[in-house]
Structure formats: C-alpha cells, structure tokens
Scaffold this active site. Structure first.
Site, short mmCIF file in Angstrom:
data_model
loop_
_atom_site.label_atom_id
_atom_site.label_comp_id
_atom_site.label_asym_id
_atom_site.label_seq_id
_atom_site.Cartn_x
_atom_site.Cartn_y
_atom_site.Cartn_z
N TYR A 136 -2.49 -1.23 10.95
CA TYR A 136 -2.69 -1.76 9.60
C TYR A 136 -1.51 -1.39 8.69
CZ TYR A 136 -3.98 -1.53 4.72
OH TYR A 136 -3.93 -1.63 3.35
N SER A 152 0.83 -1.20 0.00
CA SER A 152 0.00 0.00 0.00
C SER A 152 0.87 1.25 0.00
CB SER A 152 -0.87 -0.03 1.25
OG SER A 152 -1.49 1.21 1.45
N LYS A 167 1.74 -3.68 6.71
CA LYS A 167 2.18 -3.66 5.31
C LYS A 167 3.69 -3.42 5.24
CE LYS A 167 -1.69 -4.58 3.38
NZ LYS A 167 -1.88 -5.91 2.78
C1 WQD Z 1 -9.97 9.02 0.56
C2 WQD Z 1 -10.22 10.50 0.84
C3 WQD Z 1 -10.80 10.96 3.11
C4 WQD Z 1 -14.66 8.98 3.24
C5 WQD Z 1 -7.26 4.09 2.84
C6 WQD Z 1 -6.12 3.41 3.53
C7 WQD Z 1 -5.07 3.03 2.52
C8 WQD Z 1 -5.64 2.19 1.44
C9 WQD Z 1 -6.92 2.71 0.89
C10 WQD Z 1 -6.43 -0.08 1.89
C11 WQD Z 1 -9.61 10.96 2.16
C12 WQD Z 1 -11.93 11.32 2.19
C13 WQD Z 1 -13.42 9.48 2.82
C14 WQD Z 1 -15.72 9.90 3.47
C15 WQD Z 1 -14.26 11.71 2.85
N1 WQD Z 1 -5.57 0.83 1.81
N2 WQD Z 1 -13.24 10.81 2.64
N3 WQD Z 1 -15.47 11.22 3.25
O1 WQD Z 1 -7.78 7.06 3.56
O2 WQD Z 1 -6.79 7.52 1.26
O3 WQD Z 1 -6.78 5.24 2.15
O4 WQD Z 1 -7.80 3.17 1.91
O5 WQD Z 1 -7.10 -0.83 2.10
O6 WQD Z 1 -4.06 2.37 3.18
O7 WQD Z 1 -5.56 4.31 4.46
O8 WQD Z 1 -8.92 6.21 1.43
O9 WQD Z 1 -11.22 6.18 0.57
O10 WQD Z 1 -10.86 6.26 3.07
O11 WQD Z 1 -10.34 8.28 1.71
O12 WQD Z 1 -14.10 12.91 2.68
O13 WQD Z 1 -16.81 9.52 3.86
O14 WQD Z 1 -11.63 10.70 0.97
O15 WQD Z 1 -10.70 11.87 4.17
O16 WQD Z 1 -9.14 12.26 1.99
P1 WQD Z 1 -7.54 6.62 2.18
P2 WQD Z 1 -10.41 6.67 1.72
#
Ligand code: WQD
Length: 342
Positions: A152, A127, A156
């Site tokens: 988590y 990741s 990784k």
């Molecule tokens: C993306 C953006 C949120 C939800 C995570 C893990 C990473 C990877 C993928 C996997 C951020 C914003 C989100 C919401 C929002 N691994 N958001 N409202 O955090 O980049 O990555 O998932 O399994 O290791 O950390 O992905 O999709 O959660 O968020 O504004 O309801 O969307 O703050 O900026 P993230 P995400």
C-alpha cells in the site's frame, strides 16, 4: 459557469467530506466511484448537507475502457481530486497484485485522460507513510522518503513518482500531492463519516465501535515505545480540516499559483498525540466507558511521526483549526448516528 471538479472515490470517507467543502466553495462536482468500499446512500447525505446532489458515475478507474468512456461523457472537467484507492495496509501485504493493479492503473488511466481532454489540474491523495520512521521529527517536505513498509505504502510512493515524471514531461499540466497524516472525525452534521467494513484497522473507528458496544475492548498496540507514555505517537487531523486543504489546493491549481508544476505538502496539525492521550481525551470529552488493555506492538507500526506544517501553512495559506476534543466528539456523534444511539 462554475468550474467542475471530478472527485474519484467521492463516496468514501475523505472524498465525501471534500465533496461537501467543494460544493460550499462553489464548485460543481462529479464523483467517480465503484462503491468497492463505500455506499451509494452517501449521495443522499451529501445532498442533505449541501442542498445539491453531485453527479455520480459507478466506474472502475483501473479499467481503461470504462475510464475513457467516463471522460467522453464528462469532457469539460477542470480539475481532478484522486482519492479512489485501496488503503488497508495489512491487506496489501496479503494481496499485493490487487493493490498495484488498482492503485497504479487508476492513476495512469486518469493521467491519460488528462492529456486526451486537456484537463490540466490534479490533486492526489498521498500519505505520510512515504516517510517511514523518520530520523528527525517533525517531518518537513524535505525529509527524505524511506522505502515503503507495505505494498500500500509503495503504491503511494510510486504514484508520487509518476506524477513528478508526468509533470516534468508535460509543461502546463499541474499536480499537487497532499501527504495526509492521520485523518479522523466526521462532519459536524453526523450525516457523513468513516464507515469501515468489518473490524476496523484504524484507531478512532475502533475506539468509537468499542464505546458503542460493538467491540468488547480496545487493544492499545504497545506501551514500550520510546515516547513519554510508551504508546505510539501520530498527528491526527480533522477530516473537515483536511478536506479544506483540498479546496485550497484546487484553487491554487486553477488560479495558476504554483511555484512548480509538481508540488507536495504535509497535511497535518503539527502536533503529535500518543494513543493513550487520544484514548483519555475521548473518554473525557464523551464521558463514555471505553474498556481497553495493553497489547503487543502491531507489526509494521512506526514509533512516532508528526508533521511540520509550516510549508503548507505559509505556501497554501491553510492551517488545521479544529481541536482534537471537537474532532473526537464528531467521530462519536457519527458512530451514534450510524448505530441509532441517543
Ligand atoms: C494509529 C495508532 C496503532 C488500532 C494508517 C496507515 C497510514 C494512513 C492512516 C491511510 C498506531 C494504534 C490502532 C487499535 C491501537 N493511511 N492502534 N489499537 O497505522 O498510523 O496509519 O492509517 O489510509 O498510511 O498506515 O493509523 O489508526 O491504524 O493507528 O493501539 O485498535 O493507533 O498501533 O500506533 P496508522 P491507525
């Protein structure tokens, strides 16, 4: 006889899409999955898409005896793609031991069986979280890793180190870690996709569930970041493009094309999009209502990250090709098919 690939976590989100791409490329697939975060019906969907039902075993790979018995039953595996892992960042902070137990032991048990059965090839799901908030963007594979922000993320980083040490000690065994950016979207058939249990943590499932009326409103976490529109930036990659990278990596391993027996690649698009850009793009391409509000920043979020993909593009000969609009539409089509919306 075609080569046989073990896909751990093969009924999960990225796993199921990768099974389909492997089958299309002529591989035989056996899935090992304990269905802790997926559904057995995914096998029917895979069969509908490819015409071939993959072999399936319900195995907890963190259980050494169960994992050893699995390999005794399938002694002719040529390569492993290891997806199976717990992946919820927030939950990992609450339950660190479960994350370390599951994510580390499953890898150790697989590597032990690679030695036992002389299985020389593994692709590992890593990741971009290993980079933390990078000092310079975009991130290349030379960008230093930063201490993980969550258990988590730490699993990784530790798994990457285990693979590096394993390859160093065992010439002739080959591993590739793929550092995914943010996988989104679903298969164009809308037969497989992401199916989060409960309230989604990730952005796109939250968007599609809100559009489907299951959630009242999307919260955009923070609009005061140092980005052009103030919302956080990520590199969103189509899950089918991402699956294709695994097929390329498997071929590289099987055909002995590696430059070193442990390699790692960024797998993204090379383009960063803000949360607001993604939301607006979803509304424009689907034409559906998407109620949203600005909410405080989410703890643990980084401000911005996107990939430099030139190493993967040149060395693997792989490039993400699907446009964000097509990808968002595929996510929406999948949500509609799950909910029975026309
Ligand atoms: C993306 C953006 C949120 C939800 C995570 C893990 C990473 C990877 C993928 C996997 C951020 C914003 C989100 C919401 C929002 N691994 N958001 N409202 O955090 O980049 O990555 O998932 O399994 O290791 O950390 O992905 O999709 O959660 O968020 O504004 O309801 O969307 O703050 O900026 P993230 P995400």
């Amino acid at each position: 006889m075609s080569k046989q690939v073990l896909v751990t976590g093969g009924t999960g989100y990225i796993g199921s899409h990768t099974v389909v791409e492997l089958q299309a490329a002529g591989f035989r697939v056996v899935i090992a999955d304990n269905l802790s975060n997926s559904n057995i019906e995914v096998l029917d969907a895979i069969q509908k898409i490819s015409g071939v039902r993959p072999d399936f075993e319900n195995v907890d790979l963190a259980d050494k005896l169960a994992t050893d018995s699995f390999f005794d039953k399938y002694p002719d595996i040529d390569a492993i793609i290891h997806f199976a892992a717990f992946k919820a960042v927030g939950e990992s902070v609450q339950k660190p031991l479960e994350y370390y137990h599951n994510n580390l032991n499953s890898l150790l048990n697989l590597l032990g069986n690679m030695l036992r059965y002389n299985i020389r090839n593994m692709v590992f799901s890593s990741s971009c979280t290993v980079y933390g908030q990078p000092d310079k963007l975009p991130v290349t594979e030379q960008t230093p890793r930063k201490p993980a922000e969550s258990p988590y993320g730490n699993t990784k980083a530790i798994c990457e180190d285990i693979l590096r040490d394993f390859c160093h000690a065992n010439a002739g065994f080959n591993c590739i870690a793929l550092r995914y950016f943010n996988p989104i979207g679903a298969h164009p058939s809308a037969l497989i996709g992401e199916l989060p249990l409960g309230v989604p943590n990730n952005l796109v499932p939250f968007i599609t569930q809100t559009a489907a009326g299951i959630r009242n409103e999307l919260s955009i976490f923070g609009d005061d970041y140092a980005t052009p529109d103030g919302t956080a930036i990520r590199d969103y990659i189509n899950v089918v493009d991402l699956s294709g990278a695994h097929v390329v990596a498997i071929n590289r391993l099987i055909q002995d094309k590696q430059k070193a027996n442990y390699e790692f690649f960024n797998v993204g698009t090379g383009t960063g999009l803000s949360v607001m850009q993604l939301v607006k793009s979803f509304i424009a391409v689907t034409g559906v209502q998407l109620p949203y509000k600005i909410a405080p920043r989410r703890a643990g979020d980084i401000e911005k990250i996107w990939a430099d993909t030139s190493f993967a593009n040149e060395e693997l000969g792989w490039k993400a090709s699907r446009a964000t609009e097509e990808t968002l539409l595929s996510a929406w089509n999948w949500e509609k098919s799950v909910r029975g919306i026309n």
